[in-house]
Design a protein around this motif. Structure first.
Motif, PDB file in Angstrom:
ATOM      1  N   MET A   1       7.660  19.794 -13.451  1.00 19.31           N
ATOM      2  CA  MET A   1       8.480  19.043 -14.741  1.00 19.31           C
ATOM      3  C   MET A   1       7.470  18.685 -15.719  1.00 19.31           C
ATOM      4  SD  MET A   1      11.382  17.175 -12.214  1.00 19.31           S
ATOM      5  CE  MET A   1      12.053  16.311 -13.632  1.00 19.31           C
ATOM      6  N   GLY A   2       6.153  18.616 -15.671  1.00 18.10           N
ATOM      7  CA  GLY A   2       5.202  18.282 -16.595  1.00 18.10           C
ATOM      8  C   GLY A   2       5.072  16.731 -16.452  1.00 18.10           C
ATOM      9  N   LYS A   3       5.561  15.957 -15.194  1.00 19.16           N
ATOM     10  CA  LYS A   3       5.180  14.701 -15.121  1.00 19.16           C
ATOM     11  C   LYS A   3       4.400  14.434 -13.819  1.00 19.16           C
ATOM     12  CE  LYS A   3       9.362  14.148 -17.114  1.00 19.16           C
ATOM     13  NZ  LYS A   3       9.765  13.578 -18.224  1.00 19.16           N
ATOM     14  N   THR A   4       3.793  13.033 -13.811  1.00 14.40           N
ATOM     15  CA  THR A   4       2.783  12.973 -12.629  1.00 14.40           C
ATOM     16  C   THR A   4       3.285  11.560 -12.185  1.00 14.40           C
ATOM     17  OG1 THR A   4       1.402  11.971 -14.007  1.00 14.40           O
ATOM     18  CG2 THR A   4       1.096  14.206 -13.434  1.00 14.40           C
ATOM     19  N   ARG A   5       2.856  11.563 -10.669  1.00 20.03           N
ATOM     20  CA  ARG A   5       2.976  10.320 -10.035  1.00 20.03           C
ATOM     21  C   ARG A   5       1.869  10.227  -8.974  1.00 20.03           C
ATOM     22  NH1 ARG A   5       8.806   7.296  -9.318  1.00 20.03           N
ATOM     23  NH2 ARG A   5       9.476   7.546 -11.244  1.00 20.03           N
ATOM     24  N   SER A   6       1.534   9.337  -8.449  1.00 18.30           N
ATOM     25  CA  SER A   6       0.528   9.372  -7.286  1.00 18.30           C
ATOM     26  C   SER A   6       1.129   9.543  -6.259  1.00 18.30           C
ATOM     27  CB  SER A   6      -0.120   8.022  -7.123  1.00 18.30           C
ATOM     28  OG  SER A   6       0.525   7.141  -6.722  1.00 18.30           O
TER      29      SER A   6
ATOM     30  N   ALA B   1      20.506   5.807  -0.879  1.00 15.47           N
ATOM     31  CA  ALA B   1      19.027   5.638  -1.055  1.00 15.47           C
ATOM     32  C   ALA B   1      18.267   6.992  -1.839  1.00 15.47           C
ATOM     33  CB  ALA B   1      18.366   5.510   0.380  1.00 15.47           C
ATOM     34  N   LEU B   2      18.777   8.061  -1.637  1.00 11.20           N
ATOM     35  CA  LEU B   2      18.214   9.077  -2.336  1.00 11.20           C
ATOM     36  C   LEU B   2      18.757   9.140  -3.907  1.00 11.20           C
ATOM     37  CD1 LEU B   2      16.535  11.846  -2.098  1.00 11.20           C
ATOM     38  CD2 LEU B   2      18.752  12.829  -1.757  1.00 11.20           C
ATOM     39  N   LEU B   3      19.770   9.027  -3.904  1.00  9.90           N
ATOM     40  CA  LEU B   3      20.010   8.985  -5.294  1.00  9.90           C
ATOM     41  C   LEU B   3      19.648   7.600  -6.113  1.00  9.90           C
ATOM     42  CD1 LEU B   3      23.721  10.219  -5.093  1.00  9.90           C
ATOM     43  CD2 LEU B   3      21.852  11.454  -5.760  1.00  9.90           C
ATOM     44  N   SER B   4      19.133   6.500  -5.389  1.00  4.73           N
ATOM     45  CA  SER B   4      18.837   5.405  -6.069  1.00  4.73           C
ATOM     46  C   SER B   4      17.342   5.541  -6.630  1.00  4.73           C
ATOM     47  CB  SER B   4      18.856   4.354  -5.084  1.00  4.73           C
ATOM     48  OG  SER B   4      17.957   4.289  -4.137  1.00  4.73           O
ATOM     49  N   ILE B   5      16.694   6.663  -6.169  1.00  4.45           N
ATOM     50  CA  ILE B   5      15.416   6.842  -6.722  1.00  4.45           C
ATOM     51  C   ILE B   5      15.418   7.377  -8.185  1.00  4.45           C
ATOM     52  CG2 ILE B   5      14.357   7.100  -4.517  1.00  4.45           C
ATOM     53  CD1 ILE B   5      14.173   9.989  -4.887  1.00  4.45           C
ATOM     54  N   GLY B   6      16.542   7.557  -8.548  1.00  6.61           N
ATOM     55  CA  GLY B   6      16.610   8.117 -10.173  1.00  6.61           C
ATOM     56  C   GLY B   6      16.727   9.908 -10.041  1.00  6.61           C
ATOM     57  N   THR B   7      17.223  10.153 -11.194  1.00  3.01           N
ATOM     58  CA  THR B   7      17.449  11.501 -11.227  1.00  3.01           C
ATOM     59  C   THR B   7      16.074  12.300 -11.580  1.00  3.01           C
ATOM     60  OG1 THR B   7      17.744  10.961 -13.594  1.00  3.01           O
ATOM     61  CG2 THR B   7      19.691  11.134 -12.373  1.00  3.01           C
ATOM     62  N   GLU B   8      15.210  11.819 -12.204  1.00  7.58           N
ATOM     63  CA  GLU B   8      13.898  12.432 -12.222  1.00  7.58           C
ATOM     64  C   GLU B   8      13.329  12.990 -10.803  1.00  7.58           C
ATOM     65  OE1 GLU B   8       9.759  10.940 -13.265  1.00  7.58           O
ATOM     66  OE2 GLU B   8      10.573  11.575 -15.257  1.00  7.58           O
ATOM     67  N   LEU B   9      13.437  11.852  -9.811  1.00  8.07           N
ATOM     68  CA  LEU B   9      12.805  12.191  -8.611  1.00  8.07           C
ATOM     69  C   LEU B   9      13.808  13.161  -7.708  1.00  8.07           C
ATOM     70  CD1 LEU B   9      10.833   9.176  -7.186  1.00  8.07           C
ATOM     71  CD2 LEU B   9      10.021  11.316  -7.964  1.00  8.07           C
ATOM     72  N   VAL B  10      15.008  13.088  -7.910  1.00 10.01           N
ATOM     73  CA  VAL B  10      16.034  13.687  -7.072  1.00 10.01           C
ATOM     74  C   VAL B  10      15.716  15.184  -7.713  1.00 10.01           C
ATOM     75  CG1 VAL B  10      18.153  14.393  -6.810  1.00 10.01           C
ATOM     76  CG2 VAL B  10      17.581  12.070  -6.616  1.00 10.01           C
ATOM     77  N   ALA B  11      15.397  15.225  -8.822  1.00  7.69           N
ATOM     78  CA  ALA B  11      15.454  16.556  -9.546  1.00  7.69           C
ATOM     79  C   ALA B  11      13.995  17.545  -8.868  1.00  7.69           C
ATOM     80  CB  ALA B  11      15.256  16.652 -11.176  1.00  7.69           C
ATOM     81  N   ALA B  12      12.956  16.393  -9.163  1.00  9.23           N
ATOM     82  CA  ALA B  12      11.733  16.915  -8.357  1.00  9.23           C
ATOM     83  C   ALA B  12      11.778  17.175  -6.829  1.00  9.23           C
ATOM     84  CB  ALA B  12      10.629  15.870  -8.690  1.00  9.23           C
ATOM     85  N   PHE B  13      12.726  16.473  -6.207  1.00  5.80           N
ATOM     86  CA  PHE B  13      13.012  16.882  -4.837  1.00  5.80           C
ATOM     87  C   PHE B  13      13.262  18.360  -4.759  1.00  5.80           C
ATOM     88  CE2 PHE B  13      15.515  16.902  -1.011  1.00  5.80           C
ATOM     89  CZ  PHE B  13      14.506  16.542  -0.206  1.00  5.80           C
ATOM     90  N   PHE B  14      14.630  18.342  -5.354  1.00  3.54           N
ATOM     91  CA  PHE B  14      14.758  19.843  -5.305  1.00  3.54           C
ATOM     92  C   PHE B  14      14.133  20.896  -5.900  1.00  3.54           C
ATOM     93  CE2 PHE B  14      18.745  17.119  -4.460  1.00  3.54           C
ATOM     94  CZ  PHE B  14      19.097  17.734  -3.324  1.00  3.54           C
ATOM     95  N   ILE B  15      13.453  20.676  -7.055  1.00  2.00           N
ATOM     96  CA  ILE B  15      12.649  21.645  -7.442  1.00  2.00           C
ATOM     97  C   ILE B  15      11.477  22.159  -6.469  1.00  2.00           C
ATOM     98  CG2 ILE B  15      10.804  22.151  -9.368  1.00  2.00           C
ATOM     99  CD1 ILE B  15      12.839  20.648 -11.296  1.00  2.00           C
ATOM    100  N   GLY B  16      10.701  20.803  -6.049  1.00  2.68           N
ATOM    101  CA  GLY B  16       9.769  21.200  -5.156  1.00  2.68           C
ATOM    102  C   GLY B  16      10.370  21.849  -3.736  1.00  2.68           C
TER     103      GLY B  16
END
Length: 163
Positions: free
Chosen positions: A91-96, A115-130
């Motif tokens: 997605m062109g983003k980074t986190r450690s 709890a999964l949805l509380s991490i934000g749409t960016e991380l949920v999307a990253a979870f499913f893309i990964g």
């Protein structure tokens, strides 16, 4: 977990795979279905998806069930953060990785979709893309690996029976 215990469990799993009374393709298809959902969908819905899919695609129900266990209570602490990391990179983003492990550990311990949805749409999307990337790699690898295990085992059994 001791080395002997792990080896015994792997041998039991091997026996369960190769001794199933079905075609190698049927067995491998079931395991690939299990791997597909085990990599793509978070805990809770994997079996609800893998078993019906195994019926529809005529695959091993045993394999579809056990194959989902790639994500288990031990492996998710590695797999889920890696999925998020890969998804964020795409997605062109980074986190450690440490931050992702901490976030995903919190989600895993809460064991809820809230709890999964509380991490934000960016991380949920990253979870499913990964997860989709992991699925794209692991599903065909699982299919061909399991199929070759069954074929080799059966060829070996035929050779032994001929002696």
């Amino acid at each position: 977990m001791s080395r002997i215990y792990f080896k015994r469990k792997m041998l039991q799993l091997y026996a369960k795979i190769v001794r199933e009374k079905a075609s190698p393709e049927y067995i491998a298809r079931g395991w690939a279905i299990g791997m597909f959902y085990g990599c793509l969908i978070p805990f809770g819905f994997q079996l609800l998806c893998s078993i019906p899919t195994a019926f529809i695609l005529k695959g091993s129900k045993i394999g579809a069930t056990i194959g989902t266990l790639i994500t288990n209570h031990f492996s998710v602490f590695i797999i889920y953060p890696v999925q998020c990391y890969v998804g964020l990179l795409l997605m062109g983003k980074t986190r450690s990785m440490a931050e992702l492990k901490e976030i995903m550990t919190g989600v895993i311990h809460a064991s809820s979709y809230e709890a999964l949805l509380s991490i934000g749409t960016e991380l949920v999307a990253a979870f499913f893309i990964g997860g989709a990337i992991l699925t794209a790699v692991m599903t065909p690898v699982t299919y061909f690996f399991v199929k070759s295990l069954v074929v080799k085992y059966r060829a070996k059994r035929i050779k032994q029976a001929e002696k």
